[in-house]
Design a protein around this motif. Structure first.
Motif, PDB file in Angstrom:
ATOM      1  N   GLY A  94      46.621  31.724  52.020  1.00 16.80           N
ATOM      2  CA  GLY A  94      47.706  32.482  51.648  1.00 16.80           C
ATOM      3  C   GLY A  94      47.771  33.061  50.194  1.00 16.80           C
ATOM      4  O   GLY A  94      48.840  33.613  49.749  1.00 16.80           O
ATOM      5  N   ALA A  95      46.625  33.066  49.608  1.00 19.35           N
ATOM      6  CA  ALA A  95      46.407  33.936  48.252  1.00 19.35           C
ATOM      7  C   ALA A  95      45.539  34.992  48.305  1.00 19.35           C
ATOM      8  O   ALA A  95      44.543  35.161  49.241  1.00 19.35           O
ATOM      9  N   PHE A  96      45.986  36.361  47.656  1.00 22.84           N
ATOM     10  CA  PHE A  96      45.308  37.435  47.680  1.00 22.84           C
ATOM     11  C   PHE A  96      44.429  37.527  46.313  1.00 22.84           C
ATOM     12  O   PHE A  96      45.048  37.115  45.339  1.00 22.84           O
ATOM     13  N   TYR A  97      43.225  38.204  46.390  1.00 25.96           N
ATOM     14  CA  TYR A  97      42.204  38.204  45.143  1.00 25.96           C
ATOM     15  C   TYR A  97      41.757  39.453  45.254  1.00 25.96           C
ATOM     16  O   TYR A  97      40.783  39.705  46.082  1.00 25.96           O
ATOM     17  N   LEU A  98      42.218  40.421  44.528  1.00 25.11           N
ATOM     18  CA  LEU A  98      41.945  41.873  44.720  1.00 25.11           C
ATOM     19  C   LEU A  98      41.107  42.490  43.415  1.00 25.11           C
ATOM     20  O   LEU A  98      41.304  41.907  42.463  1.00 25.11           O
ATOM     21  N   ARG A  99      40.014  43.390  43.800  1.00 23.03           N
ATOM     22  CA  ARG A  99      39.140  43.714  42.893  1.00 23.03           C
ATOM     23  C   ARG A  99      39.402  45.317  42.543  1.00 23.03           C
ATOM     24  O   ARG A  99      39.504  46.013  43.713  1.00 23.03           O
ATOM     25  N   ASN A 100      39.349  45.767  41.389  1.00 25.19           N
ATOM     26  CA  ASN A 100      39.459  47.321  41.113  1.00 25.19           C
ATOM     27  C   ASN A 100      37.979  47.983  41.151  1.00 25.19           C
ATOM     28  O   ASN A 100      38.052  49.172  40.915  1.00 25.19           O
ATOM     29  N   ASN A 101      37.093  47.225  41.510  1.00 24.18           N
ATOM     30  CA  ASN A 101      35.902  47.805  41.554  1.00 24.18           C
ATOM     31  C   ASN A 101      35.034  47.285  42.709  1.00 24.18           C
ATOM     32  O   ASN A 101      35.270  45.936  43.224  1.00 24.18           O
ATOM     33  N   ASN A 102      34.147  48.279  43.466  1.00 23.79           N
ATOM     34  CA  ASN A 102      33.404  47.563  44.344  1.00 23.79           C
ATOM     35  C   ASN A 102      32.193  46.833  43.732  1.00 23.79           C
ATOM     36  O   ASN A 102      30.718  47.443  43.853  1.00 23.79           O
TER      37      ASN A 102
ATOM     38  N   ALA B  71      38.394  38.657  40.190  1.00 25.80           N
ATOM     39  CA  ALA B  71      39.766  39.066  40.608  1.00 25.80           C
ATOM     40  C   ALA B  71      40.522  39.925  39.384  1.00 25.80           C
ATOM     41  O   ALA B  71      40.481  39.288  38.414  1.00 25.80           O
ATOM     42  N   ASP B  72      40.800  41.304  39.714  1.00 29.55           N
ATOM     43  CA  ASP B  72      41.673  41.718  38.801  1.00 29.55           C
ATOM     44  C   ASP B  72      43.171  41.439  38.983  1.00 29.55           C
ATOM     45  O   ASP B  72      43.841  41.674  38.164  1.00 29.55           O
TER      46      ASP B  72
END
Length: 536
Positions: A367-375, A380-381
């Motif tokens: 239920g939680a999103f962990y997003l990154r702005n770099n590969n 997480a950003d």
């Protein structure tokens, strides 16, 4: 009471008319053939002997054995589970029946033929007792040039009636580029025991090997020189064209029989191949027919044609046990980027979270999103809760602002958000049902992502994020495949693909048909990914 005198008169007139036809040379002799194929195929440059997943094909043809030119050609085929047909501009389909009517200027002169084929949705695990390989001295072209193409085959056994091989090339138009190729005359070379050889045009070479002189576990070599003409209409979006020719080898078993005489021929039931229920053909003149049934099992190195884009196309990747392996080309090869982010059991995500034109990774966990702005590996950003354990996470640009945001799919309902944050859904609606696989893509090139579903090999796509009927629906793939969505050509429109047992099969239009691009990358247990990893 039957008028036998009238019947005999009609028969007599028919015999006289037939005699006059033959006296004037207006008669035909032709072979009607039904063909069943099971081929293991690959876009790679080699296939090794062993058990392969082979797709079933059925073909029919008329071969003019002599006499007059044959015209007004029609074919009818009733076969199970047809997913694609050749010559579809001449074909009409009614259920399992397909009827081809060829134009009047499409005739068959003595020594020539018309062949058409269909692909079935059946796949078979078959042992194929040969190894085939392909090599080219050059495969990437940004201008006209020449290519030396070499092939080889080694047979473990040759338990068949004869061995058939072919080299083929075609013309292509794709994504602001055109490409044509010809096999140069008198450049075909081989050390194999050739029995029959056909070089009817500059786009195909076909040959039979003398089975009695063929040696098992001996490598036979073939080569041709190909002239390539490529035109790149927009060098700002296309940098080059990648090309490799088709090569196939097949073990063939055949059966022949004398047939009927008439304008129409119907294949006897006992000569039909598996899953074909009926086959017939007709011509414009009375013809003496023979029947043939060929069954071919072999290997195909597919013709490979790929536009190398300068900007904006999606390419593939895989997620395996917490690691991302991303590729900047839709082809087999090593990862261009690999890193650890997340852990085993996480659901991988891909999106442009900051609107910079580059897709980067994320994960969904309970239920939680962990997003990154770099590969790359790291923290997480962006992280937030949206949904709950058991929901299927979604990513798309729902409002056309150039930034991808999240959504979830729960029991046939979509809940979409226009920001990457916790909160209520900005859009919610029912589309599909529990058990469907949700899809997201820009199906019409309007810069806004909308939804779709995948159900047992069928796609149902909507051009708006609302409940309603599908705007596009078609079959591509089979039950158990993993559906894919991406802009493979940089056209601005997303189209479909499938991932099956470590292989990608990508299509450049949202319709049924064959893959425009197929290659192996990853293994069966990997999770496939799609994104524009470098923004170019």
């Amino acid at each position: 009471m039957r008028n036998y005198h009238l019947v005999w008169s009609i028969i007599s007139i028919g015999l006289i008319f037939s005699f006059i036809q033959e006296a004037q040379g207006d008669y035909g002799m032709a072979n009607f053939q039904i063909q069943g194929d099971e081929w293991a195929s690959s876009d790679n440059d080699s296939i090794s002997s062993g058990i392969h997943l082979a797709q079933g094909f059925y073909g029919i043809s008329v071969f003019n054995q002599g006499g007059s030119v044959l015209g007004n050609i029609t074919y009818t085929l009733d076969a199970d589970n047809i997913v694609w047909m050749a010559d579809e501009e001449y074909a009409k389909r009614n259920g399992s029946f397909i009827h081809w009517v060829y134009p009047t200027d499409r005739v068959i002169v003595p020594g020539d033929w018309i062949y058409t084929t269909v692909n079935s949705g059946y796949y078979y695990s078959k042992y194929v007792p040969m190894n085939i390989n392909r090599w080219t001295n050059k495969s990437i072209f940004n201008s006209d040039g020449y290519q030396l193409a070499q092939f080889n085959v080694t047979f473990e056994n040759s338990n068949c009636d004869f061995i058939y091989g072919a080299i083929r090339i075609n013309e292509h138009t794709l994504a602001n580029a055109t490409f044509s190729a010809t096999i140069l005359n008198d450049t075909f070379r081989t050390d194999a025991p050739i029995e029959n050889f056909s070089e009817n045009n500059t786009h195909a070479i076909a040959f039979d090997l003398d089975r009695t002189l063929n040696h098992t576990n001996k490598t036979y070599n073939f080569s041709v020189v190909i002239k390539l003409n490529s035109t790149i209409n927009d060098s700002s979006t296309i940098s080059a064209i990648e090309y490799k020719p088709y090569f196939s080898m097949s073990l063939v078993n055949e059966r022949h029989d004398a047939g009927e005489t008439g304008f129409t021929v119907t294949m006897p039931v006992d000569m039909l191949t598996d899953h074909v229920n009926y086959a017939s053909a007709s011509t414009n003149i009375s013809t003496t027919w023979t029947y043939s049934n060929n069954f071919m099992r072999g290997m195909v190195l597919n013709e490979f044609f790929n536009v190398i884009n300068s900007t904006g196309s999606d390419t593939v990747g895989i997620y395996r046990n917490g690691s991302f392996y991303l590729r900047n080309a839709n082809s087999a090869g090593s990862a261009d980027m690999s890193f650890i982010y997340g852990m085993d059991g996480d659901i991988p995500l891909v999106g442009d979270w900051n609107g910079d034109g580059i897709d980067t990774v994320g994960i969904y966990r309970h239920g939680a999103f962990y997003l990154r702005n770099n590969n790359s590996a790291g923290s997480a950003d962006l992280s937030f809760i949206y949904g709950m354990d058991g929901d299927i996470p979604l990513i798309g640009d729902w409002n056309g602002d150039g930034v991808d945001t999240v959504g979830i799919y729960r029991h046939g309902a979509f809940y979409l958000r226009n920001s990457n944050s916790a909160g209520s859904a900005d859009l919610s609606f029912v589309y599909g049902m529990d058990g469907d696989i949700p899809l997201v893509g820009d199906w019409n090139g309007d810069d806004t992502d909308t939804v779709g579903i995948y159900r047992h090999g069928s796609y149902y796509l909507r051009n708006s994020n609302t409940a309603g009927n599908a705007d596009l629906s078609f079959i591509y793939g089979v039950d158990g495949d993993t559906p894919l969505v991406g802009d493979w050509t940089g056209s601005g429109t997303d189209t479909v693909g499938i991932y099956r047992a470590g292989a990608f099969y990508l299509r450049n239009s949202n319709s049924a048909g064959n893959a425009d691009l197929s290659f192996i990358y990853g293994i069966d247990s990997d999770t496939p990914l799609v994104g524009d990893w470098n923004g170019s």
